[in-house]
Scaffold this active site. Structure first.
Site, PDB file in Angstrom:
ATOM      1  N   ASP A 102     101.773 -71.350  35.034  1.00  0.00           N
ATOM      2  CA  ASP A 102     101.000 -72.566  35.215  1.00  0.00           C
ATOM      3  C   ASP A 102     100.734 -73.180  33.848  1.00  0.00           C
ATOM      4  OD1 ASP A 102      99.341 -74.469  36.757  1.00  0.00           O
ATOM      5  OD2 ASP A 102      97.686 -73.546  35.675  1.00  0.00           O
ATOM      6  N   GLU A 108     105.881 -75.582  37.967  1.00  0.00           N
ATOM      7  CA  GLU A 108     105.609 -76.741  38.789  1.00  0.00           C
ATOM      8  C   GLU A 108     106.563 -77.886  38.442  1.00  0.00           C
ATOM      9  OE1 GLU A 108     100.940 -76.782  39.858  1.00  0.00           O
ATOM     10  OE2 GLU A 108     101.414 -77.033  37.743  1.00  0.00           O
ATOM     11  N   CYS A 137      94.531 -70.625  47.911  1.00  0.00           N
ATOM     12  CA  CYS A 137      94.197 -69.226  47.623  1.00  0.00           C
ATOM     13  C   CYS A 137      95.479 -68.400  47.614  1.00  0.00           C
ATOM     14  CB  CYS A 137      93.222 -68.692  48.667  1.00  0.00           C
ATOM     15  SG  CYS A 137      92.798 -66.948  48.431  1.00  0.00           S
ATOM     16  N   CYS A 184      95.085 -65.451  50.637  1.00  0.00           N
ATOM     17  CA  CYS A 184      95.173 -65.721  52.072  1.00  0.00           C
ATOM     18  C   CYS A 184      95.882 -67.024  52.397  1.00  0.00           C
ATOM     19  CB  CYS A 184      93.774 -65.745  52.693  1.00  0.00           C
ATOM     20  SG  CYS A 184      92.727 -67.112  52.125  1.00  0.00           S
ATOM     21  N   CYS A 204      87.633 -68.327  46.801  1.00  0.00           N
ATOM     22  CA  CYS A 204      88.097 -68.723  48.125  1.00  0.00           C
ATOM     23  C   CYS A 204      86.920 -68.758  49.095  1.00  0.00           C
ATOM     24  CB  CYS A 204      89.171 -67.756  48.619  1.00  0.00           C
ATOM     25  SG  CYS A 204      89.836 -68.186  50.256  1.00  0.00           S
ATOM     26  N   ASP A 249      93.540 -70.911  36.868  1.00  0.00           N
ATOM     27  CA  ASP A 249      94.917 -71.047  36.400  1.00  0.00           C
ATOM     28  C   ASP A 249      95.760 -69.834  36.783  1.00  0.00           C
ATOM     29  OD1 ASP A 249      94.412 -73.553  35.263  1.00  0.00           O
ATOM     30  OD2 ASP A 249      93.683 -72.653  33.407  1.00  0.00           O
TER      31      ASP A 249
END
Length: 427
Positions: free
Chosen positions: A187, A282, A349, A352, A369, A379
């Site tokens: 990231d 990304e 998250c 999950c 979360c 990050d």
């Protein structure tokens, strides 16, 4: 046989060689602008596409009529026209991010290109070598590393720190076989320069300028603005010697900043490509991220100064340059680069798969979360999510470096939490 690697060395021309190369640098810039203007004019008036093969004929005639073009080596002029061809090809290529070729301003970096057939390199000793340039003779440069291949082209350039000579080299190196090393997600951010999913702490880029250097740069830019205003009012726009000195001092500081940024980027990307088999990043649109806020001095908009500071921070971390270097370094070291859609990576998250903006209140550094109570650095959580998306989209094709379509990825099949087990009441 095309160049597949680059080599850059610090050059040390004599006083006479420096004057000649400076003059040629301005001539090369002017020739680029004239050739570009000729192509634009012919297309707008006659819808005719002009290429370097035909422009070289006009260049031969211009060398006999114009002294400043005749002073520039013919090989350099032809190389400039070929570079303009490549700029047009990149613009027409829908997969290339290049824009339409732009004109070069007077403050643009001076550079003089040469084809590989026009130069000759000889080694003087273990630390020094010389390159023979047309009309200049032997130019001395520091042999900081071996050239390691056949020279296909050469460029002599000058920046704020001095002169450099660069070689495009054909090494014949082929991509390495898959290295079989573990995958990771990265990231790229502003507060944390790079957070790797397999690491517990972020990698922070050292300040590109110290506090004193930033103050010095700001004072020099203010002085430059005052001197330019004075030159326009009293000297007809002609630059004085003091103004040129100020510009040179600014160039030294900005070059120092760029060199420090480039050093961190090279070390980061090389380490990632060597030690990982799959790297997820990304698919960012840096041009859109760094757009300025709307507003002028007469009618200022909202948060213009804050957006300008954010843009500087984004560009200082060079996410686009990091991606470009990862693309060729992953091929060199047997790893794979996968660019995934950036949508909601900071709000998803990694344990999950819940997408909830409330999990990261105020865009702070903490991710908590709201469903499974997974707590992590924001990050690092994003880097784990990026790795999971990269595994699903590019993990099966080890030789693929393409970007996947920019669509929403379903939040299923997330990786389990790394440190803490899931609470019993979350099931």
């Amino acid at each position: 046989m095309r160049a597949d690697a680059g080599r850059k060395y610090r050059a040390y021309p004599t006083g006479g060689q420096g004057e000649v190369l400076t003059r040629w640098g301005h001539s090369a810039r002017a020739l680029w602008n004239v050739a570009l203007e000729q192509r634009v004019y012919l297309w707008e008036q006659r819808r005719y596409t002009l290429r370097s093969v035909e422009q070289c004929k006009y260049l031969t005639a211009a060398r006999a009529d114009l002294d400043w073009i005749g002073d520039l080596p013919a090989q350099s002029g032809q190389q400039i026209l070929r570079q303009l061809d490549r700029a047009y090809d990149n613009f027409w290529n829908p997969e290339h991010p290049a824009r339409f070729p732009s004109r070069k301003k007077r403050g643009h970096r001076l550079s003089v290109p040469f084809p590989g057939q026009a130069v000759e390199v000889r080694k003087v000793n273990r630390k020094w070598a010389e390159v023979r340039l047309p009309k200049v003779g032997w130019l001395r440069f520091r042999l900081s590393r071996a050239i390691g291949g056949t020279i296909r082209n050469a460029t002599v350039s000058r920046d704020g720190s001095g002169w450099h000579v660069s070689f495009g080299v054909h090494t014949g190196r082929k991509p390495d076989a898959p290295n079989g090393k573990p995958a990771c997600g990265v990231d790229f951010g502003v507060a944390a320069s790079a957070f790797v999913s397999t690491e517990a702490t972020p990698r922070l880029m050292p300040p590109s300028l110290t506090a004193n250097e930033k103050k010095r740069l700001k004072a020099l830019e203010q002085r430059k603005a005052r001197q330019i205003t004075y030159a326009k009012k009293h000297q007809g726009g002609k630059y004085s010697r003091r103004l040129r000195t100020t510009i040179a001092q600014i160039a030294r500081l900005t070059t120092l900043r760029a060199n420090r940024r480039r050093d961190f980027t090279h070390k980061l990307t090389t380490d990632l490509a060597k030690n990982h088999g799959l790297i997820g990043i990304e698919d960012l649109r840096v041009r859109n991220m760094s757009k300025s806020a709307k507003g002028t001095a007469e009618s200022p908009g909202k948060n213009v100064r804050a957006k300008a500071a954010l843009n500087r921070s984004i560009l200082d971390n060079t996410p686009g340059e990091r991606r470009r270097r990862l693309e060729y370094k992953t091929r060199m070291y047997g790893s794979v680069l996968v660019a995934v859609p950036p949508f909601h990576t900071s709000q998803t998250c990694a344990a999950c798969g819940l997408v909830d903006p409330e999990s990261r209140k105020g865009c702070g550094r903490l991710f908590a979360c709201t469903r499974c109570e997974h707590v992590d650095d924001a990050d690092h959580n994003a880097s784990v999510e990026i790795e999971a998306r990269a595994r699903r989209t590019g993990g099966s094709d080890i030789n693929s470096t393409r970007s996947i379509p920019r669509v929403r990825v379903p939040a299923v099949g997330r990786r389990r939490m790394r440190e803490a087990p899931r609470p019993a009441h979350a099931s």
